[in-house]
Write a protein that holds these residues in place. Sequence first.
Motif, PDB file in Angstrom:
ATOM      1  N   ASN A   1     -24.757 -26.632 -16.112  1.00  0.00           N
ATOM      2  CA  ASN A   1     -26.001 -25.901 -15.840  1.00  0.00           C
ATOM      3  C   ASN A   1     -26.868 -26.710 -14.882  1.00  0.00           C
ATOM      4  O   ASN A   1     -27.011 -27.920 -15.039  1.00  0.00           O
ATOM      5  N   CYS A   2     -27.472 -26.058 -13.913  1.00  0.00           N
ATOM      6  CA  CYS A   2     -28.356 -26.706 -12.941  1.00  0.00           C
ATOM      7  C   CYS A   2     -29.745 -26.082 -13.025  1.00  0.00           C
ATOM      8  O   CYS A   2     -29.896 -24.876 -12.775  1.00  0.00           O
ATOM      9  N   GLY A   3     -30.725 -26.865 -13.365  1.00  0.00           N
ATOM     10  CA  GLY A   3     -32.111 -26.412 -13.326  1.00  0.00           C
ATOM     11  C   GLY A   3     -32.420 -25.209 -14.204  1.00  0.00           C
ATOM     12  O   GLY A   3     -33.267 -24.407 -13.847  1.00  0.00           O
ATOM     13  N   GLY A   4     -31.730 -25.063 -15.305  1.00  0.00           N
ATOM     14  CA  GLY A   4     -32.007 -23.960 -16.217  1.00  0.00           C
ATOM     15  C   GLY A   4     -31.545 -22.603 -15.718  1.00  0.00           C
ATOM     16  O   GLY A   4     -31.944 -21.569 -16.248  1.00  0.00           O
ATOM     17  N   LYS A   5     -30.678 -22.582 -14.712  1.00  0.00           N
ATOM     18  CA  LYS A   5     -30.205 -21.323 -14.131  1.00  0.00           C
ATOM     19  C   LYS A   5     -29.103 -20.663 -14.963  1.00  0.00           C
ATOM     20  O   LYS A   5     -28.744 -19.527 -14.716  1.00  0.00           O
ATOM     21  N   GLY A   6     -28.517 -21.432 -15.885  1.00  0.00           N
ATOM     22  CA  GLY A   6     -27.404 -20.913 -16.656  1.00  0.00           C
ATOM     23  C   GLY A   6     -26.074 -21.040 -15.927  1.00  0.00           C
ATOM     24  O   GLY A   6     -25.048 -20.606 -16.415  1.00  0.00           O
ATOM     25  N   THR A   7     -26.105 -21.641 -14.751  1.00  0.00           N
ATOM     26  CA  THR A   7     -24.902 -21.886 -13.954  1.00  0.00           C
ATOM     27  C   THR A   7     -25.199 -23.023 -12.990  1.00  0.00           C
ATOM     28  O   THR A   7     -26.288 -23.585 -12.996  1.00  0.00           O
ATOM     29  N   SER A   8     -24.240 -23.369 -12.180  1.00  0.00           N
ATOM     30  CA  SER A   8     -24.375 -24.411 -11.157  1.00  0.00           C
ATOM     31  C   SER A   8     -23.273 -24.192 -10.134  1.00  0.00           C
ATOM     32  O   SER A   8     -22.364 -23.382 -10.350  1.00  0.00           O
ATOM     33  N   CYS A   9     -23.306 -24.926  -9.050  1.00  0.00           N
ATOM     34  CA  CYS A   9     -22.224 -24.803  -8.070  1.00  0.00           C
ATOM     35  C   CYS A   9     -20.877 -25.216  -8.677  1.00  0.00           C
ATOM     36  O   CYS A   9     -19.887 -24.520  -8.461  1.00  0.00           O
ATOM     37  N   PRO A  10     -20.809 -26.323  -9.445  1.00  0.00           N
ATOM     38  CA  PRO A  10     -19.535 -26.633 -10.092  1.00  0.00           C
ATOM     39  C   PRO A  10     -19.077 -25.527 -11.055  1.00  0.00           C
ATOM     40  O   PRO A  10     -17.891 -25.181 -11.093  1.00  0.00           O
ATOM     41  N   ASP A  11     -19.998 -24.955 -11.816  1.00  0.00           N
ATOM     42  CA  ASP A  11     -19.668 -23.848 -12.718  1.00  0.00           C
ATOM     43  C   ASP A  11     -19.175 -22.644 -11.917  1.00  0.00           C
ATOM     44  O   ASP A  11     -18.220 -21.976 -12.319  1.00  0.00           O
ATOM     45  N   GLN A  12     -19.782 -22.382 -10.785  1.00  0.00           N
ATOM     46  CA  GLN A  12     -19.353 -21.268  -9.947  1.00  0.00           C
ATOM     47  C   GLN A  12     -17.951 -21.519  -9.387  1.00  0.00           C
ATOM     48  O   GLN A  12     -17.152 -20.593  -9.273  1.00  0.00           O
ATOM     49  N   LEU A  13     -17.629 -22.766  -9.069  1.00  0.00           N
ATOM     50  CA  LEU A  13     -16.265 -23.090  -8.639  1.00  0.00           C
ATOM     51  C   LEU A  13     -15.289 -22.793  -9.776  1.00  0.00           C
ATOM     52  O   LEU A  13     -14.234 -22.193  -9.548  1.00  0.00           O
ATOM     53  N   ALA A  14     -15.639 -23.169 -10.991  1.00  0.00           N
ATOM     54  CA  ALA A  14     -14.785 -22.873 -12.143  1.00  0.00           C
ATOM     55  C   ALA A  14     -14.594 -21.366 -12.302  1.00  0.00           C
ATOM     56  O   ALA A  14     -13.477 -20.890 -12.544  1.00  0.00           O
ATOM     57  N   ARG A  15     -15.659 -20.601 -12.139  1.00  0.00           N
ATOM     58  CA  ARG A  15     -15.562 -19.130 -12.243  1.00  0.00           C
ATOM     59  C   ARG A  15     -14.678 -18.566 -11.140  1.00  0.00           C
ATOM     60  O   ARG A  15     -13.876 -17.657 -11.365  1.00  0.00           O
ATOM     61  N   ALA A  16     -14.821 -19.121  -9.924  1.00  0.00           N
ATOM     62  CA  ALA A  16     -13.999 -18.658  -8.807  1.00  0.00           C
ATOM     63  C   ALA A  16     -12.516 -18.943  -9.067  1.00  0.00           C
ATOM     64  O   ALA A  16     -11.663 -18.084  -8.825  1.00  0.00           O
ATOM     65  N   LEU A  17     -12.220 -20.112  -9.600  1.00  0.00           N
ATOM     66  CA  LEU A  17     -10.841 -20.459  -9.900  1.00  0.00           C
ATOM     67  C   LEU A  17     -10.274 -19.585 -11.010  1.00  0.00           C
ATOM     68  O   LEU A  17      -9.130 -19.135 -10.937  1.00  0.00           O
ATOM     69  N   ARG A  18     -11.075 -19.336 -12.036  1.00  0.00           N
ATOM     70  CA  ARG A  18     -10.634 -18.478 -13.140  1.00  0.00           C
ATOM     71  C   ARG A  18     -10.276 -17.081 -12.595  1.00  0.00           C
ATOM     72  O   ARG A  18      -9.263 -16.496 -12.957  1.00  0.00           O
ATOM     73  N   GLU A  19     -11.128 -16.577 -11.712  1.00  0.00           N
ATOM     74  CA  GLU A  19     -10.871 -15.265 -11.105  1.00  0.00           C
ATOM     75  C   GLU A  19      -9.593 -15.303 -10.245  1.00  0.00           C
ATOM     76  O   GLU A  19      -8.787 -14.370 -10.274  1.00  0.00           O
ATOM     77  N   ALA A  20      -9.402 -16.383  -9.494  1.00  0.00           N
ATOM     78  CA  ALA A  20      -8.262 -16.489  -8.590  1.00  0.00           C
ATOM     79  C   ALA A  20      -6.923 -16.566  -9.340  1.00  0.00           C
ATOM     80  O   ALA A  20      -5.932 -15.999  -8.883  1.00  0.00           O
ATOM     81  N   ILE A  21      -6.912 -17.262 -10.468  1.00  0.00           N
ATOM     82  CA  ILE A  21      -5.636 -17.403 -11.193  1.00  0.00           C
ATOM     83  C   ILE A  21      -5.418 -16.290 -12.213  1.00  0.00           C
ATOM     84  O   ILE A  21      -4.359 -16.196 -12.822  1.00  0.00           O
ATOM     85  N   GLY A  22      -6.455 -15.464 -12.396  1.00  0.00           N
ATOM     86  CA  GLY A  22      -6.332 -14.300 -13.266  1.00  0.00           C
ATOM     87  C   GLY A  22      -6.373 -14.664 -14.682  1.00  0.00           C
ATOM     88  O   GLY A  22      -5.898 -14.260 -15.622  1.00  0.00           O
TER      89      GLY A  22
END
Length: 82
Positions: A61-82
């Motif tokens: 989590n970054c700055g109370g946003k509930g996400t961060s750039c590293p978290d978004q990378l994890a989400r992108a990878l999860r989406e890519a590998i299905g």
Amino acid sequence: MEYIYRPKGVCSMQIKFEIDHNNVVKNIRFTGGCNGNLQGVSKLANGKKAEEIITLLEGINCGGKGTSCPDQLARALREAIG
């Protein structure tokens, strides 16, 4: 195969990366965001399996946003590998 992901809720506007047939991630590139930090994240994650990166970065989590750039990378990878 190259993937392009549009992050949500963070400063970065785009994440590009490649995944090979063994789910190894390479050439991670962020557009926007905190350049130095994201270069570090990219170098540390490069050459690792997508599942390992997801385990390490998901939920940061970054700055109370509930996400961060590293978290978004994890989400992108999860989406890519299905």
